[in-house]
Write a protein that holds these residues in place. Structure first.
Motif, PDB file in Angstrom:
ATOM      1  N   MET A   1    -112.727 117.245 -37.343  1.00 17.59           N
ATOM      2  CA  MET A   1    -112.231 117.224 -38.719  1.00 17.59           C
ATOM      3  C   MET A   1    -112.403 118.582 -39.401  1.00 17.59           C
ATOM      4  SD  MET A   1    -110.959 114.266 -39.295  1.00 17.59           S
ATOM      5  CE  MET A   1    -110.360 114.409 -37.609  1.00 17.59           C
ATOM      6  N   ALA A   2    -112.034 119.641 -38.671  1.00 22.21           N
ATOM      7  CA  ALA A   2    -112.200 120.983 -39.209  1.00 22.21           C
ATOM      8  C   ALA A   2    -111.281 121.231 -40.388  1.00 22.21           C
ATOM      9  CB  ALA A   2    -111.931 122.007 -38.114  1.00 22.21           C
ATOM     10  N   LYS A   3    -110.210 120.454 -40.458  1.00 22.66           N
ATOM     11  CA  LYS A   3    -109.245 120.674 -41.523  1.00 22.66           C
ATOM     12  C   LYS A   3    -109.531 119.817 -42.749  1.00 22.66           C
ATOM     13  CE  LYS A   3    -105.416 122.020 -38.511  1.00 22.66           C
ATOM     14  NZ  LYS A   3    -104.012 121.759 -38.118  1.00 22.66           N
ATOM     15  N   ARG A   4    -110.712 119.299 -42.809  1.00 24.10           N
ATOM     16  CA  ARG A   4    -111.022 118.382 -43.911  1.00 24.10           C
ATOM     17  C   ARG A   4    -110.783 119.034 -45.261  1.00 24.10           C
ATOM     18  NH1 ARG A   4    -116.625 115.416 -43.407  1.00 24.10           N
ATOM     19  NH2 ARG A   4    -115.424 114.590 -41.645  1.00 24.10           N
ATOM     20  N   PHE A   5    -111.132 120.314 -45.383  1.00 21.24           N
ATOM     21  CA  PHE A   5    -110.971 121.001 -46.656  1.00 21.24           C
ATOM     22  C   PHE A   5    -109.919 122.108 -46.566  1.00 21.24           C
ATOM     23  CE2 PHE A   5    -115.402 119.490 -46.475  1.00 21.24           C
ATOM     24  CZ  PHE A   5    -115.385 118.626 -47.538  1.00 21.24           C
ATOM     25  N   ASP A   6    -108.960 121.943 -45.663  1.00 22.04           N
ATOM     26  CA  ASP A   6    -107.918 122.952 -45.453  1.00 22.04           C
ATOM     27  C   ASP A   6    -106.801 122.734 -46.471  1.00 22.04           C
ATOM     28  OD1 ASP A   6    -106.022 124.707 -44.583  1.00 22.04           O
ATOM     29  OD2 ASP A   6    -106.309 124.258 -42.455  1.00 22.04           O
ATOM     30  N   PHE A   7    -106.830 123.514 -47.538  1.00 20.14           N
ATOM     31  CA  PHE A   7    -105.845 123.368 -48.614  1.00 20.14           C
ATOM     32  C   PHE A   7    -104.433 123.657 -48.100  1.00 20.14           C
ATOM     33  CE2 PHE A   7    -103.457 125.157 -52.221  1.00 20.14           C
ATOM     34  CZ  PHE A   7    -103.485 124.068 -53.079  1.00 20.14           C
ATOM     35  N   LYS A   8    -104.326 124.654 -47.212  1.00 22.44           N
ATOM     36  CA  LYS A   8    -103.022 125.004 -46.667  1.00 22.44           C
ATOM     37  C   LYS A   8    -102.431 123.831 -45.890  1.00 22.44           C
ATOM     38  CE  LYS A   8    -100.732 128.442 -43.743  1.00 22.44           C
ATOM     39  NZ  LYS A   8    -100.914 129.648 -42.900  1.00 22.44           N
ATOM     40  N   TYR A   9    -103.278 123.116 -45.176  1.00 23.45           N
ATOM     41  CA  TYR A   9    -102.822 121.943 -44.411  1.00 23.45           C
ATOM     42  C   TYR A   9    -102.314 120.854 -45.353  1.00 23.45           C
ATOM     43  CZ  TYR A   9    -103.249 117.511 -41.914  1.00 23.45           C
ATOM     44  OH  TYR A   9    -103.020 116.263 -41.396  1.00 23.45           O
ATOM     45  N   CYS A 208    -111.067 108.007 -35.855  1.00 24.12           N
ATOM     46  CA  CYS A 208    -111.708 109.248 -35.417  1.00 24.12           C
ATOM     47  C   CYS A 208    -112.700 109.784 -36.451  1.00 24.12           C
ATOM     48  CB  CYS A 208    -110.657 110.309 -35.126  1.00 24.12           C
ATOM     49  SG  CYS A 208    -109.670 109.958 -33.649  1.00 24.12           S
ATOM     50  N   GLY A 209    -112.786 109.072 -37.566  1.00 25.67           N
ATOM     51  CA  GLY A 209    -113.780 109.472 -38.553  1.00 25.67           C
ATOM     52  C   GLY A 209    -113.241 110.238 -39.736  1.00 25.67           C
ATOM     53  N   ALA A 210    -111.915 110.342 -39.887  1.00 22.02           N
ATOM     54  CA  ALA A 210    -111.351 111.047 -41.035  1.00 22.02           C
ATOM     55  C   ALA A 210    -111.697 110.306 -42.325  1.00 22.02           C
ATOM     56  CB  ALA A 210    -109.834 111.158 -40.887  1.00 22.02           C
ATOM     57  N   THR A 211    -112.051 111.045 -43.308  1.00 22.07           N
ATOM     58  CA  THR A 211    -112.384 110.438 -44.602  1.00 22.07           C
ATOM     59  C   THR A 211    -111.106 110.032 -45.338  1.00 22.07           C
ATOM     60  OG1 THR A 211    -112.359 112.543 -45.770  1.00 22.07           O
ATOM     61  CG2 THR A 211    -114.456 111.861 -44.777  1.00 22.07           C
ATOM     62  N   ASN A 212    -111.266 109.144 -46.301  1.00 20.78           N
ATOM     63  CA  ASN A 212    -110.118 108.744 -47.117  1.00 20.78           C
ATOM     64  C   ASN A 212    -109.538 109.935 -47.864  1.00 20.78           C
ATOM     65  OD1 ASN A 212    -110.342 106.096 -46.300  1.00 20.78           O
ATOM     66  ND2 ASN A 212    -111.456 105.424 -48.121  1.00 20.78           N
ATOM     67  N   ALA A 213    -110.411 110.828 -48.309  1.00 18.64           N
ATOM     68  CA  ALA A 213    -109.945 111.998 -49.052  1.00 18.64           C
ATOM     69  C   ALA A 213    -109.063 112.886 -48.179  1.00 18.64           C
ATOM     70  CB  ALA A 213    -111.136 112.783 -49.590  1.00 18.64           C
ATOM     71  N   PHE A 214    -109.464 113.080 -46.919  1.00 18.26           N
ATOM     72  CA  PHE A 214    -108.693 113.923 -46.013  1.00 18.26           C
ATOM     73  C   PHE A 214    -107.300 113.348 -45.782  1.00 18.26           C
ATOM     74  CE2 PHE A 214    -107.291 115.163 -41.743  1.00 18.26           C
ATOM     75  CZ  PHE A 214    -107.398 116.541 -41.834  1.00 18.26           C
ATOM     76  N   ILE A 215    -107.194 112.035 -45.697  1.00 14.91           N
ATOM     77  CA  ILE A 215    -105.902 111.382 -45.489  1.00 14.91           C
ATOM     78  C   ILE A 215    -105.090 111.349 -46.784  1.00 14.91           C
ATOM     79  CG2 ILE A 215    -104.789 109.216 -44.803  1.00 14.91           C
ATOM     80  CD1 ILE A 215    -107.291 108.626 -43.128  1.00 14.91           C
ATOM     81  N   ARG A 216    -105.779 111.140 -47.876  1.00 14.57           N
ATOM     82  CA  ARG A 216    -105.096 110.938 -49.151  1.00 14.57           C
ATOM     83  C   ARG A 216    -104.501 112.227 -49.716  1.00 14.57           C
ATOM     84  NH1 ARG A 216    -109.190 109.065 -51.872  1.00 14.57           N
ATOM     85  NH2 ARG A 216    -108.774 106.844 -51.508  1.00 14.57           N
ATOM     86  N   TRP A 217    -105.159 113.371 -49.527  1.00 11.48           N
ATOM     87  CA  TRP A 217    -104.758 114.590 -50.215  1.00 11.48           C
ATOM     88  C   TRP A 217    -103.319 115.035 -49.935  1.00 11.48           C
ATOM     89  CZ3 TRP A 217    -105.835 116.994 -54.386  1.00 11.48           C
ATOM     90  CH2 TRP A 217    -107.100 116.889 -54.952  1.00 11.48           C
ATOM     91  N   PRO A 218    -102.810 114.967 -48.696  1.00  8.96           N
ATOM     92  CA  PRO A 218    -101.407 115.369 -48.500  1.00  8.96           C
ATOM     93  C   PRO A 218    -100.433 114.539 -49.336  1.00  8.96           C
ATOM     94  CG  PRO A 218    -102.540 115.301 -46.400  1.00  8.96           C
ATOM     95  CD  PRO A 218    -103.475 114.687 -47.407  1.00  8.96           C
ATOM     96  N   PHE A 219    -100.722 113.257 -49.520  1.00  9.68           N
ATOM     97  CA  PHE A 219     -99.839 112.415 -50.316  1.00  9.68           C
ATOM     98  C   PHE A 219     -99.966 112.733 -51.808  1.00  9.68           C
ATOM     99  CE2 PHE A 219    -100.774 110.098 -46.394  1.00  9.68           C
ATOM    100  CZ  PHE A 219     -99.497 109.854 -45.943  1.00  9.68           C
ATOM    101  N   ILE A 220    -101.170 113.074 -52.225  1.00 12.19           N
ATOM    102  CA  ILE A 220    -101.357 113.482 -53.615  1.00 12.19           C
ATOM    103  C   ILE A 220    -100.606 114.784 -53.883  1.00 12.19           C
ATOM    104  CG2 ILE A 220    -103.054 114.297 -55.301  1.00 12.19           C
ATOM    105  CD1 ILE A 220    -105.045 112.317 -54.167  1.00 12.19           C
ATOM    106  N   VAL A 221    -100.682 115.709 -52.929  1.00 12.88           N
ATOM    107  CA  VAL A 221     -99.938 116.968 -53.067  1.00 12.88           C
ATOM    108  C   VAL A 221     -98.438 116.688 -53.139  1.00 12.88           C
ATOM    109  CG1 VAL A 221     -99.302 119.107 -51.897  1.00 12.88           C
ATOM    110  CG2 VAL A 221    -101.706 118.387 -51.973  1.00 12.88           C
ATOM    111  N   GLU A 222     -97.962 115.749 -52.314  1.00 10.10           N
ATOM    112  CA  GLU A 222     -96.548 115.384 -52.368  1.00 10.10           C
ATOM    113  C   GLU A 222     -96.166 114.868 -53.751  1.00 10.10           C
ATOM    114  OE1 GLU A 222     -93.451 112.161 -50.344  1.00 10.10           O
ATOM    115  OE2 GLU A 222     -95.485 112.393 -49.548  1.00 10.10           O
TER     116      GLU A 222
END
Length: 296
Positions: A1-9, A208-222
Protein backbone atom coordinates in the motif's frame (compact mmCIF):
# COMPACT_ATOMS: atom_id res chain seq x y z
CA UNK A 1 0.00 0.00 0.00
CA UNK A 2 2.79 2.40 -0.91
CA UNK A 3 0.34 4.58 -2.75
CA UNK A 4 -1.84 5.13 0.26
CA UNK A 5 -0.97 8.82 0.37
CA UNK A 6 -0.10 9.26 -3.32
CA UNK A 7 -1.98 12.41 -4.30
CA UNK A 8 -0.95 12.03 -7.93
CA UNK A 9 -2.49 8.55 -7.99
CA UNK A 10 -5.77 9.79 -6.54
CA UNK A 11 -6.01 12.60 -9.10
CA UNK A 12 -5.10 10.32 -11.98
CA UNK A 13 -7.70 7.73 -11.05
CA UNK A 14 -10.40 10.33 -10.45
CA UNK A 15 -9.69 12.12 -13.73
CA UNK A 16 -9.63 8.85 -15.69
CA UNK A 17 -12.97 7.75 -14.23
CA UNK A 18 -14.67 10.91 -15.51
CA UNK A 19 -13.90 10.02 -19.14
CA UNK A 20 -14.66 6.35 -18.62
CA UNK A 21 -18.33 7.29 -18.07
CA UNK A 22 -18.44 10.43 -20.17
CA UNK A 23 -22.19 10.73 -20.69
CA UNK A 24 -23.08 10.41 -17.01
CA UNK A 25 -20.26 12.78 -16.10
CA UNK A 26 -21.60 15.28 -18.64
CA UNK A 27 -25.11 14.91 -17.19
CA UNK A 28 -23.78 15.49 -13.68
CA UNK A 29 -21.92 18.63 -14.75
CA UNK A 30 -25.03 19.91 -16.55
CA UNK A 31 -27.13 19.44 -13.41
CA UNK A 32 -24.57 21.30 -11.32
CA UNK A 33 -24.55 24.10 -13.89
CA UNK A 34 -28.36 24.29 -13.87
CA UNK A 35 -28.47 24.32 -10.08
CA UNK A 36 -25.83 27.02 -9.73
CA UNK A 37 -27.29 29.13 -12.55
CA UNK A 38 -30.71 29.24 -10.91
CA UNK A 39 -29.15 29.87 -7.52
CA UNK A 40 -26.95 32.61 -8.97
CA UNK A 41 -29.77 34.23 -10.95
CA UNK A 42 -32.08 34.55 -7.97
CA UNK A 43 -29.17 35.65 -5.79
CA UNK A 44 -28.30 38.39 -8.28
CA UNK A 45 -31.92 39.53 -8.36
CA UNK A 46 -31.94 39.66 -4.56
CA UNK A 47 -28.62 41.55 -4.44
CA UNK A 48 -29.83 44.15 -6.93
CA UNK A 49 -33.15 44.54 -5.14
CA UNK A 50 -31.32 45.02 -1.85
CA UNK A 51 -29.13 47.64 -3.50
CA UNK A 52 -32.13 49.50 -4.92
CA UNK A 53 -33.92 49.18 -1.61
CA UNK A 54 -30.88 50.63 0.14
CA UNK A 55 -30.88 53.59 -2.23
CA UNK A 56 -34.58 54.01 -1.62
CA UNK A 57 -33.99 54.02 2.13
CA UNK A 58 -31.35 56.70 1.69
CA UNK A 59 -33.65 58.89 -0.40
CA UNK A 60 -37.07 58.04 0.98
CA UNK A 61 -38.40 59.90 3.95
CA UNK A 62 -41.63 60.92 5.57
CA UNK A 63 -42.77 64.31 6.76
CA UNK A 64 -43.98 65.25 10.21
CA UNK A 65 -46.04 68.46 10.23
CA UNK A 66 -45.94 70.57 13.39
CA UNK A 67 -48.99 72.09 15.07
CA UNK A 68 -49.61 75.48 13.49
CA UNK A 69 -49.95 77.09 16.93
CA UNK A 70 -46.29 76.29 17.70
CA UNK A 71 -43.64 78.93 17.15
CA UNK A 72 -40.51 78.06 15.19
CA UNK A 73 -38.53 77.76 18.42
CA UNK A 74 -41.12 75.40 19.92
CA UNK A 75 -41.13 73.35 16.72
CA UNK A 76 -37.32 73.07 16.68
CA UNK A 77 -37.41 71.91 20.28
CA UNK A 78 -39.19 68.72 19.15
CA UNK A 79 -36.20 67.51 17.13
CA UNK A 80 -34.41 65.65 19.98
CA UNK A 81 -37.62 63.82 20.84
CA UNK A 82 -38.11 62.76 17.21
CA UNK A 83 -34.48 61.68 16.91
CA UNK A 84 -34.96 59.45 19.95
CA UNK A 85 -37.63 57.38 18.14
CA UNK A 86 -36.26 53.92 17.17
CA UNK A 87 -35.41 53.46 13.48
CA UNK A 88 -35.00 57.21 12.90
CA UNK A 89 -31.63 57.98 11.29
CA UNK A 90 -31.66 61.64 10.18
CA UNK A 91 -34.04 64.44 11.11
CA UNK A 92 -34.04 67.76 9.24
CA UNK A 93 -36.11 70.77 10.29
CA UNK A 94 -37.81 72.69 7.46
CA UNK A 95 -39.23 76.13 8.18
CA UNK A 96 -42.41 77.52 6.61
CA UNK A 97 -40.34 79.81 4.38
CA UNK A 98 -38.13 76.94 3.19
CA UNK A 99 -41.18 74.79 2.54
CA UNK A 100 -42.74 77.58 0.50
CA UNK A 101 -39.56 78.04 -1.54
CA UNK A 102 -39.58 74.31 -2.32
CA UNK A 103 -43.24 74.51 -3.31
CA UNK A 104 -42.64 77.47 -5.63
CA UNK A 105 -39.67 75.79 -7.29
CA UNK A 106 -40.68 74.77 -10.80
CA UNK A 107 -43.91 76.81 -10.58
CA UNK A 108 -42.45 80.26 -11.30
CA UNK A 109 -44.96 80.76 -14.15
CA UNK A 110 -47.87 80.72 -11.68
CA UNK A 111 -48.48 84.35 -10.58
CA UNK A 112 -50.82 83.28 -7.78
CA UNK A 113 -47.92 81.81 -5.81
CA UNK A 114 -45.87 85.01 -5.81
CA UNK A 115 -47.97 86.71 -3.11
CA UNK A 116 -48.78 83.55 -1.19
CA UNK A 117 -47.65 84.01 2.44
CA UNK A 118 -45.38 81.48 4.10
CA UNK A 119 -47.88 81.00 6.92
CA UNK A 120 -50.18 78.92 4.72
CA UNK A 121 -47.69 76.08 5.26
CA UNK A 122 -46.50 74.50 8.48
CA UNK A 123 -43.08 73.92 9.94
CA UNK A 124 -42.11 70.32 9.38
CA UNK A 125 -39.46 67.68 9.87
CA UNK A 126 -38.02 65.50 7.13
CA UNK A 127 -37.36 62.13 8.77
CA UNK A 128 -35.17 59.40 7.27
CA UNK A 129 -35.36 55.86 8.61
CA UNK A 130 -32.79 53.08 9.01
CA UNK A 131 -35.07 50.21 7.98
CA UNK A 132 -37.75 51.07 5.45
CA UNK A 133 -39.69 47.91 6.35
CA UNK A 134 -40.34 49.41 9.78
CA UNK A 135 -41.42 52.80 8.48
CA UNK A 136 -45.08 52.24 9.38
CA UNK A 137 -44.23 51.63 13.03
CA UNK A 138 -41.89 54.64 13.03
CA UNK A 139 -44.59 56.90 11.61
CA UNK A 140 -47.03 55.75 14.29
CA UNK A 141 -44.54 56.54 17.05
CA UNK A 142 -43.77 59.99 15.64
CA UNK A 143 -47.48 60.77 15.46
CA UNK A 144 -47.71 60.16 19.22
CA UNK A 145 -45.32 63.02 19.95
CA UNK A 146 -47.07 66.08 21.31
CA UNK A 147 -46.82 68.88 18.78
CA UNK A 148 -46.87 66.67 15.69
CA UNK A 149 -50.14 67.45 13.96
CA UNK A 150 -49.89 65.17 10.96
CA UNK A 151 -47.53 62.98 8.93
CA UNK A 152 -47.16 62.06 5.29
CA UNK A 153 -45.44 58.84 4.26
CA UNK A 154 -45.43 57.13 0.87
CA UNK A 155 -44.41 53.55 1.45
CA UNK A 156 -46.06 51.68 -1.42
CA UNK A 157 -42.98 51.58 -3.66
CA UNK A 158 -40.69 50.51 -0.84
CA UNK A 159 -43.10 47.80 0.26
CA UNK A 160 -43.25 46.57 -3.33
CA UNK A 161 -39.47 46.21 -3.45
CA UNK A 162 -39.46 44.40 -0.11
CA UNK A 163 -42.17 42.00 -1.28
CA UNK A 164 -40.38 41.20 -4.55
CA UNK A 165 -37.09 40.69 -2.71
CA UNK A 166 -38.65 38.31 -0.18
CA UNK A 167 -40.45 36.34 -2.89
CA UNK A 168 -37.24 36.03 -4.92
CA UNK A 169 -35.32 34.86 -1.86
CA UNK A 170 -37.99 32.28 -0.96
CA UNK A 171 -38.25 30.91 -4.48
CA UNK A 172 -34.45 30.76 -4.72
CA UNK A 173 -34.20 28.70 -1.53
CA UNK A 174 -36.83 26.20 -2.71
CA UNK A 175 -35.44 25.80 -6.23
CA UNK A 176 -31.83 25.58 -5.13
CA UNK A 177 -32.70 22.96 -2.52
CA UNK A 178 -34.58 20.85 -5.07
CA UNK A 179 -31.86 21.09 -7.70
CA UNK A 180 -29.13 20.39 -5.15
CA UNK A 181 -30.87 17.12 -4.26
CA UNK A 182 -31.22 16.20 -7.95
CA UNK A 183 -27.56 17.08 -8.58
CA UNK A 184 -26.45 14.93 -5.66
CA UNK A 185 -28.56 12.04 -6.98
CA UNK A 186 -27.07 12.20 -10.48
CA UNK A 187 -23.49 12.61 -9.25
CA UNK A 188 -23.95 9.76 -6.78
CA UNK A 189 -25.26 7.51 -9.54
CA UNK A 190 -22.43 8.52 -11.85
CA UNK A 191 -19.88 7.44 -9.29
CA UNK A 192 -21.92 4.35 -8.38
CA UNK A 193 -21.63 3.28 -12.01
CA UNK A 194 -17.87 3.64 -11.81
CA UNK A 195 -17.68 1.72 -8.55
CA UNK A 196 -19.95 -1.03 -9.93
CA UNK A 197 -17.48 -1.82 -12.70
CA UNK A 198 -14.62 -1.71 -10.19
CA UNK A 199 -16.36 -3.57 -7.38
CA UNK A 200 -14.12 -6.65 -7.76
CA UNK A 201 -11.04 -4.44 -7.72
CA UNK A 202 -12.34 -2.73 -4.57
CA UNK A 203 -12.98 -6.12 -2.95
CA UNK A 204 -9.45 -7.31 -3.76
CA UNK A 205 -7.97 -4.07 -2.41
CA UNK A 206 -9.97 -4.49 0.79
CA UNK A 207 -8.74 -8.08 1.22
CA UNK A 208 -5.16 -6.91 0.66
CA UNK A 209 -5.53 -4.44 3.49
CA UNK A 210 -6.34 -1.20 1.65
CA UNK A 211 -7.98 1.33 3.90
CA UNK A 212 -11.36 2.85 3.13
CA UNK A 213 -9.67 6.21 2.69
CA UNK A 214 -7.28 4.86 0.05
CA UNK A 215 -10.21 3.46 -1.94
CA UNK A 216 -12.51 6.40 -1.37
CA UNK A 217 -10.18 9.27 -2.34
CA UNK A 218 -10.14 8.70 -6.15
CA UNK A 219 -13.94 8.88 -6.17
CA UNK A 220 -13.93 12.00 -4.02
CA UNK A 221 -11.46 13.57 -6.45
CA UNK A 222 -13.78 12.62 -9.31
CA UNK A 223 -16.70 14.31 -7.57
CA UNK A 224 -14.58 17.39 -6.85
CA UNK A 225 -13.53 17.63 -10.50
CA UNK A 226 -17.13 17.32 -11.66
CA UNK A 227 -18.22 19.94 -9.15
CA UNK A 228 -15.39 22.30 -10.09
CA UNK A 229 -16.12 21.93 -13.81
CA UNK A 230 -19.81 22.64 -13.22
CA UNK A 231 -19.01 25.62 -11.00
CA UNK A 232 -16.68 27.27 -13.52
CA UNK A 233 -19.06 26.64 -16.43
CA UNK A 234 -21.97 28.04 -14.42
CA UNK A 235 -19.97 31.12 -13.38
CA UNK A 236 -19.04 32.12 -16.93
CA UNK A 237 -22.54 31.38 -18.22
CA UNK A 238 -23.95 33.47 -15.38
CA UNK A 239 -21.59 36.28 -16.31
CA UNK A 240 -22.73 36.23 -19.93
CA UNK A 241 -26.44 36.09 -19.08
CA UNK A 242 -26.07 38.90 -16.54
CA UNK A 243 -24.27 41.11 -19.08
CA UNK A 244 -27.08 40.54 -21.60
CA UNK A 245 -29.74 41.43 -19.04
CA UNK A 246 -27.77 44.49 -17.90
CA UNK A 247 -27.41 45.70 -21.49
CA UNK A 248 -31.14 45.19 -22.10
CA UNK A 249 -32.03 47.16 -18.97
CA UNK A 250 -29.72 50.01 -19.92
CA UNK A 251 -31.12 50.21 -23.45
CA UNK A 252 -34.76 50.02 -22.35
CA UNK A 253 -36.40 53.36 -21.60
CA UNK A 254 -39.22 51.64 -19.73
CA UNK A 255 -36.75 50.19 -17.22
CA UNK A 256 -34.87 53.42 -16.56
CA UNK A 257 -35.77 53.29 -12.86
CA UNK A 258 -33.86 50.03 -12.38
CA UNK A 259 -30.24 50.21 -11.30
CA UNK A 260 -28.18 47.12 -12.15
CA UNK A 261 -24.89 46.58 -10.35
CA UNK A 262 -21.90 45.77 -12.60
CA UNK A 263 -21.09 42.08 -12.50
CA UNK A 264 -17.38 42.70 -11.95
CA UNK A 265 -18.17 44.19 -8.55
CA UNK A 266 -19.92 40.93 -7.58
CA UNK A 267 -17.72 38.44 -9.49
CA UNK A 268 -15.20 37.54 -6.73
CA UNK A 269 -17.91 36.65 -4.19
CA UNK A 270 -20.00 34.72 -6.71
CA UNK A 271 -16.99 32.81 -8.01
CA UNK A 272 -16.08 31.70 -4.49
CA UNK A 273 -19.68 30.70 -3.72
CA UNK A 274 -20.02 28.78 -7.00
CA UNK A 275 -16.76 26.90 -6.46
CA UNK A 276 -17.62 26.10 -2.84
CA UNK A 277 -21.11 24.91 -3.77
CA UNK A 278 -19.85 22.85 -6.71
CA UNK A 279 -17.15 21.16 -4.64
CA UNK A 280 -19.60 20.47 -1.82
CA UNK A 281 -22.13 18.87 -4.15
CA UNK A 282 -19.41 16.79 -5.81
CA UNK A 283 -17.83 15.58 -2.57
CA UNK A 284 -21.12 14.76 -0.86
CA UNK A 285 -22.33 12.90 -3.95
CA UNK A 286 -19.12 10.89 -4.04
CA UNK A 287 -19.26 9.98 -0.37
CA UNK A 288 -22.86 8.84 -0.69
CA UNK A 289 -22.04 6.72 -3.74
CA UNK A 290 -18.95 4.91 -2.44
CA UNK A 291 -20.28 4.19 1.03
CA UNK A 292 -22.19 1.04 0.01
CA UNK A 293 -19.30 -0.55 -1.89
CA UNK A 294 -16.88 -0.18 1.00
CA UNK A 295 -18.92 -2.60 3.09
CA UNK A 296 -17.03 -5.70 1.93
Amino acid sequence: MAKRFDFKYYCSEGFHSIFTHGFMSFAAVCMIVACLLIMGSFSLVAVNLNHMLGDLEDENLFLAYIDETYTEEQARALQPEIEAVPNVSVVTFVTKAEAMDDYRAGREDNPLLADLPDEVLRDRFEIHVDDIELMGETVDQVEQITGVADTRAEMEIAQGFVMVRNIAAGVAVVLVSMLAVVSLFIIANTIKLATFYRREEIAIMKMCGATNAFIRWPFIVEGMLLGLAGALAAFFLQWGIYELVERAVIQSNGLSLLVVLPFLSLAPQFLLVFIAAGLLIGVVGSVLAIRKFLQV
